[in-house]
Design a protein around this motif. Structure first.
Motif, mmCIF file in Angstrom:
data_model
loop_
_atom_site.group_PDB
_atom_site.id
_atom_site.type_symbol
_atom_site.label_atom_id
_atom_site.label_comp_id
_atom_site.label_asym_id
_atom_site.label_seq_id
_atom_site.Cartn_x
_atom_site.Cartn_y
_atom_site.Cartn_z
ATOM 1 N N ASP A 146 89.334 138.320 -13.064
ATOM 2 C CA ASP A 146 90.347 138.651 -14.069
ATOM 3 C C ASP A 146 89.748 139.454 -15.215
ATOM 4 O OD1 ASP A 146 92.235 137.348 -12.599
ATOM 5 O OD2 ASP A 146 92.252 135.515 -13.812
ATOM 6 N N SER A 147 88.527 139.114 -15.603
ATOM 7 C CA SER A 147 87.876 139.841 -16.692
ATOM 8 C C SER A 147 87.460 141.239 -16.253
ATOM 9 C CB SER A 147 86.649 139.058 -17.193
ATOM 10 O OG SER A 147 87.048 137.904 -17.900
ATOM 11 N N VAL A 148 87.029 141.377 -15.007
ATOM 12 C CA VAL A 148 86.674 142.700 -14.486
ATOM 13 C C VAL A 148 87.899 143.611 -14.520
ATOM 14 C CG1 VAL A 148 85.961 143.988 -12.438
ATOM 15 C CG2 VAL A 148 84.799 141.853 -13.031
ATOM 16 N N ARG A 149 89.023 143.079 -14.059
ATOM 17 C CA ARG A 149 90.259 143.872 -14.014
ATOM 18 C C ARG A 149 90.701 144.278 -15.413
ATOM 19 N NH1 ARG A 149 95.984 142.462 -13.383
ATOM 20 N NH2 ARG A 149 97.022 143.947 -12.010
ATOM 21 N N MET A 190 86.995 137.448 -21.883
ATOM 22 C CA MET A 190 85.892 137.883 -21.037
ATOM 23 C C MET A 190 84.609 137.155 -21.428
ATOM 24 S SD MET A 190 84.261 141.709 -20.554
ATOM 25 C CE MET A 190 83.790 141.794 -22.279
ATOM 26 N N ILE A 191 84.353 137.025 -22.719
ATOM 27 C CA ILE A 191 83.158 136.318 -23.183
ATOM 28 C C ILE A 191 83.211 134.858 -22.749
ATOM 29 C CG2 ILE A 191 81.930 135.531 -25.250
ATOM 30 C CD1 ILE A 191 82.793 138.171 -26.587
ATOM 31 N N ARG A 192 84.389 134.245 -22.895
ATOM 32 C CA ARG A 192 84.529 132.838 -22.508
ATOM 33 C C ARG A 192 84.341 132.651 -21.003
ATOM 34 N NH1 ARG A 192 89.368 132.297 -23.902
ATOM 35 N NH2 ARG A 192 90.362 132.335 -21.862
ATOM 36 N N GLU A 193 84.949 133.520 -20.197
ATOM 37 C CA GLU A 193 84.839 133.383 -18.748
ATOM 38 C C GLU A 193 83.420 133.622 -18.268
ATOM 39 O OE1 GLU A 193 87.756 135.844 -16.847
ATOM 40 O OE2 GLU A 193 89.367 134.377 -17.164
ATOM 41 N N CYS A 194 82.709 134.567 -18.864
ATOM 42 C CA CYS A 194 81.307 134.786 -18.489
ATOM 43 C C CYS A 194 80.468 133.557 -18.833
ATOM 44 C CB CYS A 194 80.752 136.031 -19.193
ATOM 45 S SG CYS A 194 81.369 137.597 -18.508
ATOM 46 N N ARG A 195 80.771 132.947 -19.951
ATOM 47 C CA ARG A 195 80.049 131.724 -20.338
ATOM 48 C C ARG A 195 80.328 130.611 -19.325
ATOM 49 N NH1 ARG A 195 82.276 130.891 -25.161
ATOM 50 N NH2 ARG A 195 80.907 132.441 -26.117
ATOM 51 N N GLU A 196 81.587 130.490 -18.902
ATOM 52 C CA GLU A 196 81.947 129.466 -17.922
ATOM 53 C C GLU A 196 81.311 129.731 -16.569
ATOM 54 O OE1 GLU A 196 86.178 129.656 -18.010
ATOM 55 O OE2 GLU A 196 86.375 128.455 -19.858
ATOM 56 N N TYR A 197 81.073 131.008 -16.237
ATOM 57 C CA TYR A 197 80.400 131.384 -14.992
ATOM 58 C C TYR A 197 78.884 131.191 -15.074
ATOM 59 C CZ TYR A 197 83.845 133.490 -11.814
ATOM 60 O OH TYR A 197 84.847 133.694 -10.900
ATOM 61 N N GLU A 241 76.085 136.672 -22.109
ATOM 62 C CA GLU A 241 77.239 137.202 -22.845
ATOM 63 C C GLU A 241 77.319 138.721 -22.661
ATOM 64 O OE1 GLU A 241 78.423 137.476 -27.504
ATOM 65 O OE2 GLU A 241 78.130 135.464 -26.664
ATOM 66 N N PRO A 242 78.510 139.257 -22.393
ATOM 67 C CA PRO A 242 78.654 140.712 -22.251
ATOM 68 C C PRO A 242 78.207 141.436 -23.516
ATOM 69 C CG PRO A 242 80.637 139.577 -21.521
ATOM 70 C CD PRO A 242 79.778 138.548 -22.198
ATOM 71 N N LYS A 243 77.780 142.667 -23.344
ATOM 72 C CA LYS A 243 77.308 143.463 -24.477
ATOM 73 C C LYS A 243 78.274 144.615 -24.719
ATOM 74 C CE LYS A 243 73.141 145.742 -26.277
ATOM 75 N NZ LYS A 243 71.747 146.129 -25.971
ATOM 76 N N LEU A 244 78.717 144.781 -25.958
ATOM 77 C CA LEU A 244 79.619 145.851 -26.358
ATOM 78 C C LEU A 244 78.808 146.892 -27.123
ATOM 79 C CD1 LEU A 244 81.401 143.295 -25.833
ATOM 80 C CD2 LEU A 244 82.959 144.178 -27.561
ATOM 81 N N ILE A 245 78.929 148.169 -26.733
ATOM 82 C CA ILE A 245 78.084 149.226 -27.286
ATOM 83 C C ILE A 245 78.940 150.404 -27.718
ATOM 84 C CG2 ILE A 245 76.091 150.708 -26.884
ATOM 85 C CD1 ILE A 245 75.464 148.875 -24.431
ATOM 86 N N ASP A 246 78.835 150.787 -28.984
ATOM 87 C CA ASP A 246 79.506 151.977 -29.516
ATOM 88 C C ASP A 246 78.429 153.034 -29.728
ATOM 89 O OD1 ASP A 246 81.301 153.734 -30.634
ATOM 90 O OD2 ASP A 246 81.318 152.775 -32.603
ATOM 91 N N PHE A 247 78.429 154.071 -28.895
ATOM 92 C CA PHE A 247 77.323 155.026 -28.964
ATOM 93 C C PHE A 247 77.761 156.438 -28.589
ATOM 94 C CE2 PHE A 247 77.760 154.294 -24.555
ATOM 95 C CZ PHE A 247 77.089 155.281 -23.863
ATOM 96 N N TYR A 261 77.019 141.251 -17.233
ATOM 97 C CA TYR A 261 75.784 141.027 -16.498
ATOM 98 C C TYR A 261 76.010 140.139 -15.276
ATOM 99 C CZ TYR A 261 73.726 143.319 -20.455
ATOM 100 O OH TYR A 261 73.436 144.254 -21.411
ATOM 101 N N ARG A 262 75.361 140.529 -14.178
ATOM 102 C CA ARG A 262 75.540 139.859 -12.897
ATOM 103 C C ARG A 262 74.614 138.647 -12.781
ATOM 104 N NH1 ARG A 262 75.176 144.475 -8.378
ATOM 105 N NH2 ARG A 262 76.139 142.820 -7.139
#
Length: 487
Positions: A283-286, A362-369, A373-379, A388-389
């Motif tokens: 769900d987070s990927v989508r 998404m952050i919560r679901e990755c933690r549950e998996y 924690e996903p990284k957000l980058i403004d560049f 992260y896998r």
């Protein structure tokens, strides 16, 4: 400014000057860049390389402050009124010129004109605004959005509007699992599309907007989503690559199915039930891919890129963050869609959830998996999210599955076990049962799916030994290996 912030180094909203330059234009670029962005501070009296405090001449300091204020007020268009203050640190005095985010963008250096004098702040540096950035600043200053802008010289027929309305409702129903929720989905109407900004009214006529063109896949230079799998953790070697065309909602679905095909698929046993478990939360990927479509800049000619590496999924969308939007705010659930018309259409079609919920979930679901924690980058004028896998030791390699159990007792699934199938699983099994000789393309047409989606589910069922292929790919047929009760 707090001392810890003052000496944290130059950033998106802090710049140092050891002294006030003789030519004010040397810092006026940064002034307009701050006004065009989220605001910022220019600190006079600190060396930008060493961060040592040089201090200002205290005898003439108030005269210097007036000179800074007047230079900013006289040099910029529209007018910018800075807040200029003093601060003493270690017996040395510095001057801080604070520039607030402006509401009348674009701001530019008057002597250079709008095109040559508009600057923006990117990755802690001040840069001349590119053409698409300037257009976005103009729209933002007028409280307008690119996706809601009417397409000049374009027309739309009643039949074309009705076709989009029916297609959107069909997508909404497909993405809704509970019958009780399906019953609540209302028809899309012309007036609803107008209220969303997908259509507009001009001189008594209904005309398409950019959002309409994107949702129907008819834009003259329709953007695509580029997907690829790379060897290792950098972009040196491609393993596979694809480009998905069509309407933006079709592209989201195709890119999502592509990711599911390429990441690892395991399973866990709950009693007598077997449940497929992807290494990343689907769900987070989508929603990550859908959010890239909603928030990207369509004035920039680049494409959304979905890249799969051994250690991460990387989604990059063209266009830096909007003004007053920060990564910190996004993590807390703040959302300001760059393309609100598309966002409303996606929300109706159940492609995205409510605005602002995607990143926190998404952050919560990755933690549950159990994932980092996903990284957000403004560049560099773009925005990227890394998910992260799992480590290879936990999930094996592509093409193999692992079993994780909720108890220490070992369970083995056989063809006699009761399997928990998703609605999509059931749909593909039903059509294989009824029409085993059909081609993948015919299955796609029958189900209203993409061919890639059909291929994914057939491959999945074959791997799970639920179906098998008898004969050749052209003249053979599919055979079910489970009985009706298991379906």
């Amino acid at each position: 400014m707090a001392k810890s912030t003052l000496f944290s180094g130059e950033s998106k909203n802090v710049e140092y000057k050891v002294a006030v330059p003789d030519k004010s234009e040397k810092y006026m670029k940064t002034v307009v860049a701050f006004a065009n962005g989220g605001g910022g501070r220019i600190v006079f009296g600190i060396d930008d390389k060493t961060l040592e405090i040089a201090g200002m001449d205290t005898e003439n300091i108030f005269k210097t402050m007036d000179a800074i204020t007047n230079a900013i007020f006289d040099s910029c268009e529209p007018r910018i009124r800075p807040e200029v203050t003093l601060q003493t640190i270690d017996d040395k005095t510095i001057i801080i010129a604070e520039i607030l985010p402006g509401a009348m963008r674009p701001y530019y250096i008057k002597s250079r004109g709008m095109i040559e004098g508009t600057y923006v702040r990117i990755s802690g540096t001040t840069r001349l605004a590119e053409e698409y950035m300037l257009k976005e600043l103009i729209l933002e200053g007028q409280n307008r959005y690119y996706d809601s802008e009417p397409c000049n010289g374009m027309s739309v027929t009643d039949a074309e509007i009705e076709k989009l309305c029916q297609s959107m409702k069909k997508t909404a129903l497909k993405n809704t699992w509970q019958d009780s929720e399906k019953a609540k989905i209302r028809d899309v109407t012309r007036n609803r599309l107008i209220s969303w900004g997908v259509l507009a009214e001009e001189n008594g006529k209904t005309v398409p907007t950019n959002a309409y063109m994107l949702l129907t896949g008819t834009m003259r230079m329709q953007p695509v989503i580029q997907c690829g799998v790379f060897k290792g953790t950098d972009r040196a070697y491609f393993v596979d690559r694809r480009e998905f065309e069509g309407s933006v909602q079709e592209q989201v679905d195709a890119a999502f199915q592509y990711v599911l095909e390429k990441i690892n698929l395991g399973m866990k046993i709950q009693g007598i039930f077997r449940q497929d478990v992807y290494e990343l939360p689907p769900d987070s990927v989508r929603e990550l891919i859908a959010n890239a479509v909603v928030h990207r800049s369509y004035l920039e000619q680049g494409n959304i890129q979905v890249a799969i590496f051994e250690d991460r999924l990387e989604v990059t969308s063209p266009g830096m963050l909007l003004n007053n939007v920060s990564i910190e705010k996004m993590i807390e659930g703040y959302s300001k869609p760059r393309n609100p018309a598309i966002a409303r259409a996606f929300a109706y079609m159940k492609i995205i959830e409510k605005w602002g919920t995607g990143i926190p979930r998404m952050i919560r679901e990755c933690r549950e998996y159990g994932l980092p924690e996903p990284k957000l980058i403004d560049f560099e004028g773009d925005f990227r999210v890394n998910m992260y896998r799992k480590a290879e030791i936990e999930y094996g390699v592509k093409g193999k599955t692992t079993q994780t159990h909720q108890t220490t007792q070992t369970h083995q699934t056989t063809q006699n076990d009761t399997m928990k199938l998703s609605e999509d699983d059931k749909a593909i099994l039903a059509i294989v049962h009824d029409k085993p000789t059909m081609t993948q393309k015919e299955y796609a047409l029958e189900l209203g799916w993409t061919v890639d989606r059909v291929k994914y589910y057939l491959r999945k069922m074959k791997t799970q030994k639920i179906i098998k292929r008898v004969g050749s790919s052209h003249n053979g047929y599919w055979e079910l290996l489970i009985d009706d009760e298991q379906r």
